[in-house]
Design a protein around this motif. Structure first.
Motif, short mmCIF file in Angstrom:
data_model
loop_
_atom_site.label_atom_id
_atom_site.label_comp_id
_atom_site.label_asym_id
_atom_site.label_seq_id
_atom_site.Cartn_x
_atom_site.Cartn_y
_atom_site.Cartn_z
N ARG A 178 -25.98 -86.11 -25.45
CA ARG A 178 -27.01 -86.88 -25.12
C ARG A 178 -27.68 -88.10 -25.94
N ARG A 179 -26.19 -89.09 -26.75
CA ARG A 179 -26.54 -90.57 -26.86
C ARG A 179 -25.58 -91.29 -25.86
N VAL A 180 -25.64 -90.81 -24.36
CA VAL A 180 -24.77 -90.84 -23.49
C VAL A 180 -25.76 -90.53 -22.11
N GLY A 181 -25.66 -91.54 -21.46
CA GLY A 181 -26.67 -91.51 -19.65
C GLY A 181 -28.40 -90.96 -20.31
N GLY A 182 -28.76 -91.42 -20.74
CA GLY A 182 -29.47 -91.33 -20.24
C GLY A 182 -31.00 -89.55 -20.97
N PHE A 211 -16.48 -90.11 -28.26
CA PHE A 211 -16.60 -90.28 -29.11
C PHE A 211 -17.28 -91.37 -30.15
N GLN A 212 -17.40 -92.89 -28.82
CA GLN A 212 -18.70 -93.93 -29.35
C GLN A 212 -20.07 -93.18 -29.63
N ALA A 213 -20.51 -92.04 -28.82
CA ALA A 213 -21.63 -91.78 -29.67
C ALA A 213 -21.50 -90.43 -31.12
N ALA A 214 -20.45 -89.89 -31.36
CA ALA A 214 -20.35 -89.26 -31.77
C ALA A 214 -19.94 -89.89 -33.28
N CYS A 215 -19.52 -91.12 -33.39
CA CYS A 215 -19.29 -92.20 -34.41
C CYS A 215 -20.45 -93.18 -35.25
N ALA A 216 -21.49 -92.91 -33.70
CA ALA A 216 -22.51 -93.89 -33.54
C ALA A 216 -23.60 -94.07 -35.01
N LYS A 217 -23.69 -93.23 -35.50
CA LYS A 217 -24.70 -93.11 -36.53
C LYS A 217 -23.82 -92.27 -37.85
N PRO A 218 -24.57 -92.65 -38.79
CA PRO A 218 -23.67 -92.58 -40.40
C PRO A 218 -24.29 -90.96 -40.26
N ALA A 219 -23.23 -90.60 -41.11
CA ALA A 219 -22.74 -88.80 -41.49
C ALA A 219 -24.02 -88.62 -41.96
N PRO A 220 -24.80 -87.45 -41.77
CA PRO A 220 -24.50 -86.62 -41.30
C PRO A 220 -24.61 -86.61 -39.96
N LEU A 221 -25.36 -87.75 -39.42
CA LEU A 221 -25.88 -87.70 -37.94
C LEU A 221 -24.58 -87.89 -36.60
N GLY A 222 -23.27 -88.79 -37.58
CA GLY A 222 -22.23 -88.83 -36.89
C GLY A 222 -21.28 -88.34 -37.94
N ILE A 223 -20.06 -88.35 -37.20
CA ILE A 223 -19.15 -88.01 -37.91
C ILE A 223 -18.58 -88.84 -39.01
#
Length: 627
Positions: free
Chosen positions: A359-363, A542-554
């Motif tokens: 959901r970090r992509v596409g509004g 992958f950009q969305a999943a890695c966009a935030k620091p852990a544990p909010l992202g990979i």
């Protein structure tokens, strides 16, 4: 009579105590329950009776809105309704150690077998129709009656699942209690509690009933159909199968959860994040010692710069089949050791988390490449609102219910029944995704146009900087029957995973053969263009999943590398100028995927994967860099 302290009773508690405790069955009732199970005592008839009434009476207590609905219709589907009352002249004492009762089950099944059983088991359809108040007097199954039972059964269904056995054996079991149990009505202020109990010595499930307070002769026996639910809105939603209502005023747009949500997931997974380390540097021609329990790696990794070791303590590289947890200890004590997993990668590989980070992509509508998905545990009101709005607009409302964390299509069901989706929430954590009603199909000789899905192996080399490769070979899976939006329980029409079902044909076409066949069937479409859209979807994911620091992202852990299988389909969509085009739809991301076909047809597969991930040599491998 044997009781507490006897060997038989102690064995019973050892086997069933945890289940009884989880169901809040009072311990004082356990000895009597054990005795009744041992002796097969069904004595509910001595205390209770079924009363037929023409009009529902107002329930005491509880929410006014719910009471008004019950006044109108307590037993939907029946002109006459039933209720269970206490008939014993002495009433029923909650403190009496004998006040616990067994209820038999009239029908036990798994969802995918329900339709077939109603059509084939003698007497079953007749009994279910009678129990549900449906008009059916013939012997030959009538399609309209079968369909009505399949819809109405969600007002009567209960569920349990076994905690031991294979993945298939752990798939939830659904059951409908006998006529006595099924006649017990709902109340916000219930007089009894009920729970399933799988009695291991007999390998039979019963429902156990016990009073929550003293009951007088003639008093009604009621239970709470949404037991344990205290949130008013979720309670209203869970009771919709019995109390039809509208929740269209709820905002169905899902925002990303708070940071606390991800912290809770980390805690539940018992993952310990690593400390910060410097990227390890290795000698140019170093031979890496590999410790692995993955048989496909042991049998197929032949690259000269990797050798196997039986000691994980001596290893330079850990390639584990199961999830690694203690990254902190590994980072502190052996930061140079590489491994085939990333901390917090469950944000990709668990279906509810995949929907969250996407959901970090596409509004507010989410990305075009992910079917609209709701977490039934936390987003039930939003889903129902969206479902009802689509229904009002006359839009397609086929959905697919999936467990968060199972693969191979286990416990996965296609349905257009709102009641079914609401109730399936009770059988474990689930997501519900919009079923692709207009998939791009592939023509198979002798069959016709069938569904297919595509599996790509995607390699995550690092998070910072983000480096992602896609293996140049992809794999295809096909349904065995021509697609149509009916027979939703026909596995071979609606699903493509055939390689785990014994006796089911498995159709395979290599990607090199598939591409020219596909372009011949769809001459206006170039596979290269489609693949560019697929890779764009992977890149955004992958950009969305890695966009935030852990544990909010990979987590950015320099010693981690990983290979995932991404399964996707293509669906028909329409551009703003009205032209149809093929839109990739990501279905799921798989941790440690089965690479049997990859190894069988491409013996260098694991050599390529290890070269790209662990030797930083993607140029010598059939992989494409997408980030």
């Amino acid at each position: 009579m044997a009781g507490p302290g006897s060997a038989g009773y102690e064995a019973f508690v050892a086997l069933h105590g945890a289940a009884l405790g989880a169901s809040a069955v009072p311990a004082r009732l356990w000895p009597s329950l054990w005795q009744k199970l041992e002796d097969e005592v069904f004595d509910a008839g001595e205390y209770f009776g079924i009363m037929q009434v023409e009009e529902a009476e107002e329930k005491e207590g509880g929410n006014v809105d719910l009471k008004e609905k019950f006044k109108k219709r307590i037993n939907p589907g029946n002109e006459l309704c039933y209720k269970v009352i206490v008939t014993n002249e002495n009433g029923l004492e909650a403190a009496n150690s004998n006040s616990i009762f067994l209820i038999d089950h009239a029908w036990t099944y798994r969802i995918e077998h329900a339709s077939q059983q109603l059509r084939q088991i003698p007497g079953l359809l007749h009994r279910m129709a009678s129990l549900m108040g449906l008009d059916f007097h013939g012997e030959v199954p009538e399609e309209r009656v079968v369909e009505q039972v399949l819809e109405d059964m969600w007002k009567y269904n209960q569920t349990y699942q076994l905690s031991h056995g294979t993945a298939e054996e752990k798939v939830p079991v659904w059951y409908i209690m006998d006529e006595f149990g099924s006649r017990i009505q709902h109340s916000d202020d219930p007089t009894v509690a009920m729970a399933p109990l799988f009695y291991m010595p007999q390998q039979i499930a019963y429902t156990v009933l016990w009073p929550l307070r003293d009951l007088d002769t003639g008093e009604e026996v009621t239970r709470d159909f949404a037991y344990g639910e205290t949130d008013y809105l979720h309670r209203k939603c869970r009771l919709l199968p019995w109390l039809p209502g509208e929740v269209q005023d709820i905002d169905h747009f899902i925002r990303e959860p708070s940071d606390d949500y991800y912290q809770t997931i980390l805690k539940e997974n018992k993952e310990k994040l690593p400390v910060s380390i410097k990227p390890p540097v290795y000698a140019k021609n170093k031979v890496f010692k590999v410790y692995t329990d993955v048989q496909q790696v042991l049998q197929n990794l032949t690259h000269p710069r990797f050798e196997f070791t039986d000691s994980d303590q001596d290893a330079d590289l850990l390639y584990s089949f199961s999830h690694f947890k203690d990254y902190r200890k590994l980072s502190e004590e052996r930061p140079h050791v590489m491994l085939n997993q990333f901390p917090c990668e469950n944000l990709l590989t668990v279906k509810d988390c995949l929907a969250c980070v996407s959901r970090r992509v596409g509004g507010s509508e989410g990305p075009k490449w992910l079917p609209r998905t709701f977490n039934l545990l936390t987003e039930l009101p939003q889903f129902i609102s969206y479902f009802q709005q689509r229904e009002r607009r006359g839009e397609d409302n086929h959905w697919i219910c999936k467990p968060w964390n199972l693969a191979r299509s286990l416990d996965t069901h296609v349905t257009k029944s709102l009641h079914s989706i609401i109730r399936q929430r009770e059988s474990g954590p689930k997501v519900v995704s919009k079923y692709i009603e207009n998939p791009v199909l592939f023509h198979m000789e002798d069959i016709g146009l069938v569904k297919f899905d595509i599996r790509y192996i995607v390699l995550l080399r690092s998070v910072k900087p983000l480096k992602v490769y896609v293996y140049d070979v992809f794999w295809l899976r096909f349904s065995n029957r021509a697609f149509s939006l009916d027979d939703l329980d026909d596995y071979e029409k609606h699903f493509t995973v055939m390689n785990y079902a014994p006796g089911v044909p498995l159709k395979q076409i290599h990607c090199n053969e598939f591409i020219p066949l596909f372009e011949k069937q769809y001459p206006e479409c170039s596979w290269q263009t489609i693949e560019e859209e697929i890779f764009k979807a992977f890149r955004e994911l992958f950009q969305a999943a890695c966009a935030k620091p852990a544990p909010l992202g990979i987590c950015d852990y320099p010693s981690s590398r990983a290979a995932y299988a991404i399964d996707l389909m293509l669906k028909w969509d329409t551009s703003r100028d009205g032209k149809p085009f093929m839109q990739p739809q990501i279905l799921e991301v798989n941790f440690n995927p089965d690479c049997d076909r990859a190894c069988k047809y491409h013996p260098s597969f694991f050599n390529d994967v290890f070269s790209a991930l662990f030797l930083d040599d993607p140029h010598s491998c059939p992989v494409t860099s997408i980030v």
